[in-house]
Design a protein around this motif. Structure first.
Motif, PDB file in Angstrom:
ATOM      1  N   SER A 151      11.677  -2.472 -13.356  1.00  0.00           N
ATOM      2  CA  SER A 151      11.010  -3.351 -14.330  1.00  0.00           C
ATOM      3  C   SER A 151      11.996  -3.862 -15.376  1.00  0.00           C
ATOM      4  N   VAL A 152      12.943  -3.009 -15.781  1.00  0.00           N
ATOM      5  CA  VAL A 152      13.973  -3.431 -16.735  1.00  0.00           C
ATOM      6  C   VAL A 152      14.871  -4.496 -16.105  1.00  0.00           C
ATOM      7  N   VAL A 153      15.167  -4.339 -14.821  1.00  0.00           N
ATOM      8  CA  VAL A 153      15.969  -5.343 -14.114  1.00  0.00           C
ATOM      9  C   VAL A 153      15.243  -6.685 -14.095  1.00  0.00           C
ATOM     10  N   CYS A 154      13.927  -6.662 -13.866  1.00  0.00           N
ATOM     11  CA  CYS A 154      13.138  -7.906 -13.892  1.00  0.00           C
ATOM     12  C   CYS A 154      13.245  -8.584 -15.248  1.00  0.00           C
ATOM     13  N   VAL A 155      13.155  -7.788 -16.312  1.00  0.00           N
ATOM     14  CA  VAL A 155      13.255  -8.337 -17.664  1.00  0.00           C
ATOM     15  C   VAL A 155      14.628  -8.966 -17.887  1.00  0.00           C
ATOM     16  N   MET A 156      15.674  -8.264 -17.479  1.00  0.00           N
ATOM     17  CA  MET A 156      17.045  -8.749 -17.684  1.00  0.00           C
ATOM     18  C   MET A 156      17.323 -10.010 -16.873  1.00  0.00           C
ATOM     19  N   VAL A 157      16.873 -10.023 -15.623  1.00  0.00           N
ATOM     20  CA  VAL A 157      17.111 -11.193 -14.771  1.00  0.00           C
ATOM     21  C   VAL A 157      16.366 -12.411 -15.301  1.00  0.00           C
ATOM     22  N   SER A 158      15.126 -12.192 -15.772  1.00  0.00           N
ATOM     23  CA  SER A 158      14.344 -13.296 -16.323  1.00  0.00           C
ATOM     24  C   SER A 158      15.046 -13.932 -17.511  1.00  0.00           C
ATOM     25  N   HIS A 159      15.571 -13.110 -18.382  1.00  0.00           N
ATOM     26  CA  HIS A 159      16.206 -13.665 -19.580  1.00  0.00           C
ATOM     27  C   HIS A 159      17.624 -14.177 -19.300  1.00  0.00           C
ATOM     28  N   ILE A 189      13.854 -16.953 -13.036  1.00  0.00           N
ATOM     29  CA  ILE A 189      12.699 -16.686 -13.904  1.00  0.00           C
ATOM     30  C   ILE A 189      11.450 -16.422 -13.068  1.00  0.00           C
ATOM     31  N   LEU A 190      11.233 -17.257 -12.053  1.00  0.00           N
ATOM     32  CA  LEU A 190      10.039 -17.134 -11.223  1.00  0.00           C
ATOM     33  C   LEU A 190      10.053 -15.836 -10.412  1.00  0.00           C
ATOM     34  N   MET A 191      11.184 -15.494  -9.812  1.00  0.00           N
ATOM     35  CA  MET A 191      11.282 -14.272  -9.020  1.00  0.00           C
ATOM     36  C   MET A 191      11.059 -13.027  -9.883  1.00  0.00           C
ATOM     37  N   SER A 192      11.551 -13.064 -11.111  1.00  0.00           N
ATOM     38  CA  SER A 192      11.353 -11.932 -12.021  1.00  0.00           C
ATOM     39  C   SER A 192       9.881 -11.743 -12.343  1.00  0.00           C
ATOM     40  N   ALA A 193       9.189 -12.850 -12.603  1.00  0.00           N
ATOM     41  CA  ALA A 193       7.761 -12.771 -12.930  1.00  0.00           C
ATOM     42  C   ALA A 193       6.935 -12.323 -11.730  1.00  0.00           C
ATOM     43  N   ILE A 194       7.316 -12.764 -10.536  1.00  0.00           N
ATOM     44  CA  ILE A 194       6.584 -12.375  -9.327  1.00  0.00           C
ATOM     45  C   ILE A 194       6.757 -10.891  -9.032  1.00  0.00           C
ATOM     46  N   ASN A 195       7.961 -10.363  -9.251  1.00  0.00           N
ATOM     47  CA  ASN A 195       8.251  -8.971  -8.913  1.00  0.00           C
ATOM     48  C   ASN A 195       7.829  -7.979  -9.989  1.00  0.00           C
TER      49      ASN A 195
END
Length: 307
Positions: free
Chosen positions: A274-282, A132-138
């Motif tokens: 950006s879509v990857v960040c969203v998917m990884v976060s969730h 979650i944290l890495m997704s928000a940072i990136n």
């Protein structure tokens, strides 16, 4: 009964999605970006409907003592920060990005639990928090419409959400029901936002708002306030009929539904990273829900095991 819980969950998803879409419409499409007024209106209507429902016996509320109100004020202050900063962030961010950043509130909650309350993290929880944290940072690096102020407001929002989540669990004062807590939050918000409307310039700017007399604006504001109150009722209904783990699952499903449908309704500028960040976060949020369920299951088994 199982079907009643599922029905309450589906109702929660419906109200959650429509509520967020209505707020997004008023904030981003109509561009009514005056949170002291918009959130003040929503909390005023919410407080009025909640007090009326209590008087009519539709919701269960007891007389709230002054000591209970005073002890809950830190939570109410976090609630105001949550809705004010959240309104600012949602007006500038696409819904999937907003939820990706909002997920980082779990990081804030976990830090407070670990540092203040000395709670230990399990391995799965650590992995989920890291994702979650890495997704928000990136995400800011890959957001095609990156705007510093949007992410600063989102940071304030996620801090208030995370701190409020812990405060609600560890509040040691006299017991307050969810409805009573929200009643205090509503009344405190109305008072604070009303006082802040003039100094922030929102009141003057709103008088010059181009769509002030439009039916779309009036309908959007009325719908957002009523939907906010219905979301409160749906939340309390779902929490009383489900365990904490199941409630977290329904929130997760609500977010995923809103994210999947939002590009069909609102314009969204996205790219693969950006879509990857969203998917990884969730994916991290899903893992966190699962890990917390396993932790509670292990604690329950430990209590049942004879010493």
């Amino acid at each position: 009964m199982q079907w009643k819980r599922h029905l309450a969950g589906l109702a929660f998803i419906l109200v959650f999605v429509v509520s967020y879409f209505t707020n997004k419409f008023v904030l981003s499409v109509l561009k009514f970006t005056y949170p002291t007024l918009f959130q003040g209106w929503q909390t005023f209507v919410g407080a009025s409907l909640l007090l009326l429902s209590g008087k009519l016996g539709w919701v269960e509320m007891t007389r709230i003592s002054r000591s209970s109100v005073l002890s809950w004020l830190p939570g109410s202050l976090l609630f105001v920060g949550n809705i004010y900063a959240g309104s600012r962030a949602l007006s500038r961010l696409d819904i999937p990005y907003f939820f990706t950043l909002q997920n980082s509130s779990h990081v804030v909650s976990q830090i407070i639990r670990t540092v203040v309350h000395r709670e230990k993290m399990q391995r799965l929880q650590t992995i989920s928090i890291f994702l979650i944290l890495m997704s928000a940072i990136n995400l800011p690096h890959y957001d095609p419409q990156f705007d510093v102020s949007s992410y600063l407001w989102a940071a304030g929002h996620l801090f208030c959400v995370g701190a409020y989540r812990v405060f609600q669990v560890h509040h040691k004062s006299v017991n307050l029901s969810d409805m009573e807590q929200q009643c205090i939050n509503y009344l405190f918000s109305v008072l604070l936002l009303a006082v802040a409307a003039h100094p922030t310039g929102d009141l003057k700017s709103a008088l010059e708002f181009p769509s002030l007399q439009s039916h779309a604006f009036h309908c959007g504001c009325c719908a957002s306030a009523v939907l906010g109150f219905l979301l409160l009722l749906a939340t309390v209904k779902l929490k009383t009929g489900s365990s904490c783990e199941h409630f977290a699952v329904w929130i997760f499903l609500s977010k995923v539904t809103a994210m999947c449908l939002s590009p069909l309704i609102f314009t969204m500028d996205a790219n693969v990273p950006s879509v990857v960040c969203v998917m990884v976060s969730h994916a991290g949020e899903a893992l966190l829900v699962y890990s917390e369920r396993e932790t509670r299951s292990d604690q329950h088994s430990t209590r049942l095991t004879p010493s």
